[in-house]
Write a protein that holds these residues in place. Structure first.
Motif, PDB file in Angstrom:
ATOM      1  N   PRO A  66       7.335 -15.612  17.296  1.00 25.32           N
ATOM      2  CA  PRO A  66       8.565 -14.842  17.539  1.00 25.32           C
ATOM      3  C   PRO A  66       9.532 -15.636  18.411  1.00 25.32           C
ATOM      4  O   PRO A  66       9.111 -16.416  19.273  1.00 25.32           O
ATOM      5  N   ILE A  67      10.827 -15.438  18.178  1.00 27.11           N
ATOM      6  CA  ILE A  67      11.830 -16.070  19.027  1.00 27.11           C
ATOM      7  C   ILE A  67      12.677 -14.977  19.677  1.00 27.11           C
ATOM      8  O   ILE A  67      12.889 -13.913  19.105  1.00 27.11           O
ATOM      9  N   PHE A  68      13.153 -15.265  20.872  1.00 30.07           N
ATOM     10  CA  PHE A  68      13.758 -14.246  21.720  1.00 30.07           C
ATOM     11  C   PHE A  68      14.956 -13.561  21.071  1.00 30.07           C
ATOM     12  O   PHE A  68      15.082 -12.333  21.101  1.00 30.07           O
ATOM     13  N   LYS A  69      15.844 -14.323  20.439  1.00 28.12           N
ATOM     14  CA  LYS A  69      17.087 -13.718  19.942  1.00 28.12           C
ATOM     15  C   LYS A  69      16.844 -12.739  18.792  1.00 28.12           C
ATOM     16  O   LYS A  69      17.692 -11.893  18.503  1.00 28.12           O
ATOM     17  N   TYR A  70      15.683 -12.819  18.154  1.00 28.36           N
ATOM     18  CA  TYR A  70      15.377 -11.929  17.041  1.00 28.36           C
ATOM     19  C   TYR A  70      14.406 -10.811  17.421  1.00 28.36           C
ATOM     20  O   TYR A  70      14.128  -9.927  16.603  1.00 28.36           O
ATOM     21  N   LYS A  71      13.878 -10.823  18.655  1.00 24.73           N
ATOM     22  CA  LYS A  71      12.839  -9.861  19.015  1.00 24.73           C
ATOM     23  C   LYS A  71      13.383  -8.434  18.993  1.00 24.73           C
ATOM     24  O   LYS A  71      14.487  -8.159  19.475  1.00 24.73           O
ATOM     25  N   SER A  72      12.583  -7.523  18.425  1.00 20.32           N
ATOM     26  CA  SER A  72      13.006  -6.130  18.323  1.00 20.32           C
ATOM     27  C   SER A  72      11.785  -5.248  18.127  1.00 20.32           C
ATOM     28  O   SER A  72      10.696  -5.725  17.780  1.00 20.32           O
ATOM     29  N   ASP A  73      11.977  -3.958  18.347  1.00 23.10           N
ATOM     30  CA  ASP A  73      10.931  -2.996  18.024  1.00 23.10           C
ATOM     31  C   ASP A  73      10.964  -2.638  16.543  1.00 23.10           C
ATOM     32  O   ASP A  73       9.926  -2.396  15.929  1.00 23.10           O
ATOM     33  N   VAL A  74      12.163  -2.573  15.986  1.00 24.02           N
ATOM     34  CA  VAL A  74      12.321  -2.218  14.577  1.00 24.02           C
ATOM     35  C   VAL A  74      13.498  -2.996  14.014  1.00 24.02           C
ATOM     36  O   VAL A  74      14.489  -3.245  14.708  1.00 24.02           O
ATOM     37  N   SER A  75      13.378  -3.403  12.750  1.00 26.95           N
ATOM     38  CA  SER A  75      14.441  -4.178  12.114  1.00 26.95           C
ATOM     39  C   SER A  75      14.764  -3.628  10.735  1.00 26.95           C
ATOM     40  O   SER A  75      13.933  -2.999  10.074  1.00 26.95           O
ATOM     41  N   ILE A  76      15.990  -3.893  10.316  1.00 24.97           N
ATOM     42  CA  ILE A  76      16.406  -3.744   8.927  1.00 24.97           C
ATOM     43  C   ILE A  76      16.737  -5.144   8.439  1.00 24.97           C
ATOM     44  O   ILE A  76      17.581  -5.830   9.037  1.00 24.97           O
ATOM     45  N   ILE A  77      16.067  -5.588   7.390  1.00 24.22           N
ATOM     46  CA  ILE A  77      16.379  -6.891   6.806  1.00 24.22           C
ATOM     47  C   ILE A  77      16.871  -6.627   5.392  1.00 24.22           C
ATOM     48  O   ILE A  77      16.091  -6.475   4.443  1.00 24.22           O
ATOM     49  N   GLY A  78      18.180  -6.508   5.262  1.00 25.33           N
ATOM     50  CA  GLY A  78      18.799  -6.163   3.982  1.00 25.33           C
ATOM     51  C   GLY A  78      20.296  -6.056   4.144  1.00 25.33           C
ATOM     52  O   GLY A  78      20.807  -5.846   5.252  1.00 25.33           O
ATOM     53  N   HIS A  79      21.012  -6.195   3.043  1.00 29.26           N
ATOM     54  CA  HIS A  79      22.463  -6.187   3.087  1.00 29.26           C
ATOM     55  C   HIS A  79      23.002  -4.755   3.160  1.00 29.26           C
ATOM     56  O   HIS A  79      22.319  -3.791   2.817  1.00 29.26           O
ATOM     57  N   PHE A  80      24.246  -4.625   3.624  1.00 31.22           N
ATOM     58  CA  PHE A  80      24.849  -3.306   3.830  1.00 31.22           C
ATOM     59  C   PHE A  80      25.079  -2.575   2.516  1.00 31.22           C
ATOM     60  O   PHE A  80      25.530  -3.153   1.525  1.00 31.22           O
ATOM     61  N   ARG A  81      24.741  -1.298   2.534  1.00 35.55           N
ATOM     62  CA  ARG A  81      25.159  -0.347   1.516  1.00 35.55           C
ATOM     63  C   ARG A  81      25.500   0.942   2.237  1.00 35.55           C
ATOM     64  O   ARG A  81      24.849   1.292   3.229  1.00 35.55           O
ATOM     65  N   PRO A  82      26.509   1.671   1.780  1.00 37.74           N
ATOM     66  CA  PRO A  82      26.964   2.862   2.518  1.00 37.74           C
ATOM     67  C   PRO A  82      25.863   3.871   2.807  1.00 37.74           C
ATOM     68  O   PRO A  82      25.858   4.493   3.880  1.00 37.74           O
TER      69      PRO A  82
ATOM     70  N   GLY B 295      23.661 -10.917  10.894  1.00 32.78           N
ATOM     71  CA  GLY B 295      24.033 -11.620   9.674  1.00 32.78           C
ATOM     72  C   GLY B 295      22.814 -11.901   8.815  1.00 32.78           C
ATOM     73  O   GLY B 295      21.672 -11.623   9.200  1.00 32.78           O
ATOM     74  N   PRO B 296      23.018 -12.451   7.624  1.00 35.84           N
ATOM     75  CA  PRO B 296      21.880 -12.726   6.737  1.00 35.84           C
ATOM     76  C   PRO B 296      21.007 -13.850   7.271  1.00 35.84           C
ATOM     77  O   PRO B 296      21.491 -14.749   7.972  1.00 35.84           O
ATOM     78  N   VAL B 297      19.731 -13.797   6.951  1.00 37.12           N
ATOM     79  CA  VAL B 297      18.796 -14.859   7.339  1.00 37.12           C
ATOM     80  C   VAL B 297      18.070 -15.361   6.097  1.00 37.12           C
ATOM     81  O   VAL B 297      17.624 -14.563   5.273  1.00 37.12           O
ATOM     82  N   TYR B 298      17.975 -16.672   5.994  1.00 39.05           N
ATOM     83  CA  TYR B 298      17.313 -17.293   4.868  1.00 39.05           C
ATOM     84  C   TYR B 298      16.324 -18.335   5.365  1.00 39.05           C
ATOM     85  O   TYR B 298      16.381 -18.796   6.494  1.00 39.05           O
ATOM     86  N   ASP B 299      15.423 -18.726   4.475  1.00 39.05           N
ATOM     87  CA  ASP B 299      14.500 -19.827   4.720  1.00 39.05           C
ATOM     88  C   ASP B 299      13.705 -19.593   6.013  1.00 39.05           C
ATOM     89  O   ASP B 299      13.216 -18.502   6.245  1.00 39.05           O
ATOM     90  N   ASP B 300      13.618 -20.586   6.895  1.00 39.42           N
ATOM     91  CA  ASP B 300      12.809 -20.440   8.105  1.00 39.42           C
ATOM     92  C   ASP B 300      13.329 -19.335   9.018  1.00 39.42           C
ATOM     93  O   ASP B 300      12.551 -18.688   9.732  1.00 39.42           O
TER      94      ASP B 300
END
Length: 332
Positions: A163-179, A207-212
């Protein structure tokens, strides 16, 4: 057919980078041991002819045979595989090539793209869809070469990342915006240490994250919220479910029956009925971390045992009947 090693021309675009589904399928074929000739359209855009300006998996998007015929003939493939993106050859080219090998097309954005891809996928020897509903749609349209092939992941997703500090969270959404995702996303940010990754969000996001970076983001969160609605409003088991499960994250998804064919609710994945139920269950599992970890690891094991591209593709090639070619590949 058996576990024969095939010579496969793999034609695809990597619009979501090296962690995207198209590259993941390529790696699944590689893990099985097939001999591959990769036609990477992301690096060779001049090979694409898109007269109808189709995108997002809609088609037809034509690949220019004249520009790649020498390398394909020299390879002498058993299979030419179009991996998503609405990709195909023009019909006279398809008709000629089917004398030498089997032509297979994978569709990965059904049912959303069915209205456009139905015009040409019936010309392939075999075609796959990610959607059980779309199977019926193809049959009703008189298309009978389509097989159901659910999403999966390649082996990279099981490799832990620190894990890296700037991305640490309890819960995440990994996906693009939809209303339809906005209200829940706002509530998650207001109530929890929540990170959002994707394009187009009108609220704070990474923002979006790809690859590593994708792996770093996923391994830096404890829990992931999945939204099962597609852009066209269908409910699907999406590839993100398998990607998150492979990393051992605890996944929350709105309840729908199709998911029960892949993961057991309450033991390998968590279902929620509405936003209030989701908030309640996230709070519960933040306080019961051992239980959350056990469910996440159970989902990871199910993914490793049943939901890899190596497994999916082995099953597919055993079930389909690849034809005996009418002709041998000619010399260049």
């Amino acid at each position: 057919m058996t576990d024969t090693v095939l010579k496969i021309v793999f034609i695809g675009r990597y619009t979501e980078g090296r962690t995207g589904i198209v590259k993941s399928i390529y790696l699944g074929l590689e893990e099985h041991g097939h001999e591959l000739l990769e036609i990477n359209l992301s690096q060779r855009p001049s090979l694409i002819y898109n007269p109808h300006k189709n995108f997002g998996g809609h088609g037809p998007v034509y690949v220019k045979w004249e520009l790649i015929k020498e390398e394909i003939i020299a390879f002498e493939p058993d299979v030419i595989l179009f991996c998503a993106g609405g990709l195909t050859f023009e019909k006279p080219v398809l008709d000629e090539l089917k004398k030498y090998c089997s032509i297979i097309g994978f569709t990965l954005s059904d049912p959303d793209v069915f209205p456009t891809v139905q015009s040409f996928v019936g010309e392939f020897d075999h075609h796959t869809t990610n959607s059980p509903l779309a199977i019926e749609m193809y049959k009703n349209a008189g298309i009978h070469n389509t097989h159901y092939m659910p999403f999966a992941i390649d082996s990279r997703f099981f490799t832990p990342h620190r894990p890296i500090f700037k991305y640490k969270s309890d819960v995440s959404i990994i996906g693009h915006f939809r209303p339809n995702r906005l209200e829940t996303a706002k509530a998650l940010q207001e109530n929890f240490r929540c990170k959002i990754f994707g394009r187009g969000w009108p609220i704070p996001s990474m923002g979006p994250v790809y690859d590593d970076e994708w792996f770093k983001a996923m391994y830096s969160t404890k829990m992931v919220v999945n939204f099962p609605l597609t852009g066209a409003g269908y409910t699907n088991v999406k590839v993100g479910i398998f990607e998150a499960a492979a990393t051992g994250r605890l996944i929350f998804t709105e309840y729908f029956e199709e998911m029960e064919h892949f993961f057991e609710y309450g033991k390998e994945i968590i279902a929620y009925s509405d936003q209030a139920d989701l908030m309640k269950k996230i709070r519960y599992f933040l306080q019961h971390t051992d239980e959350a970890e056990a469910i996440g690891l159970a989902g990871q094991k199910k993914c490793a045992d049943n939901h890899t591209w190596k497994h999916r593709l082995e099953t597919f090639f055993k079930e389909v009947r690849l034809k005996t070619p009418e002709k041998k590949w000619p010399p260049i």
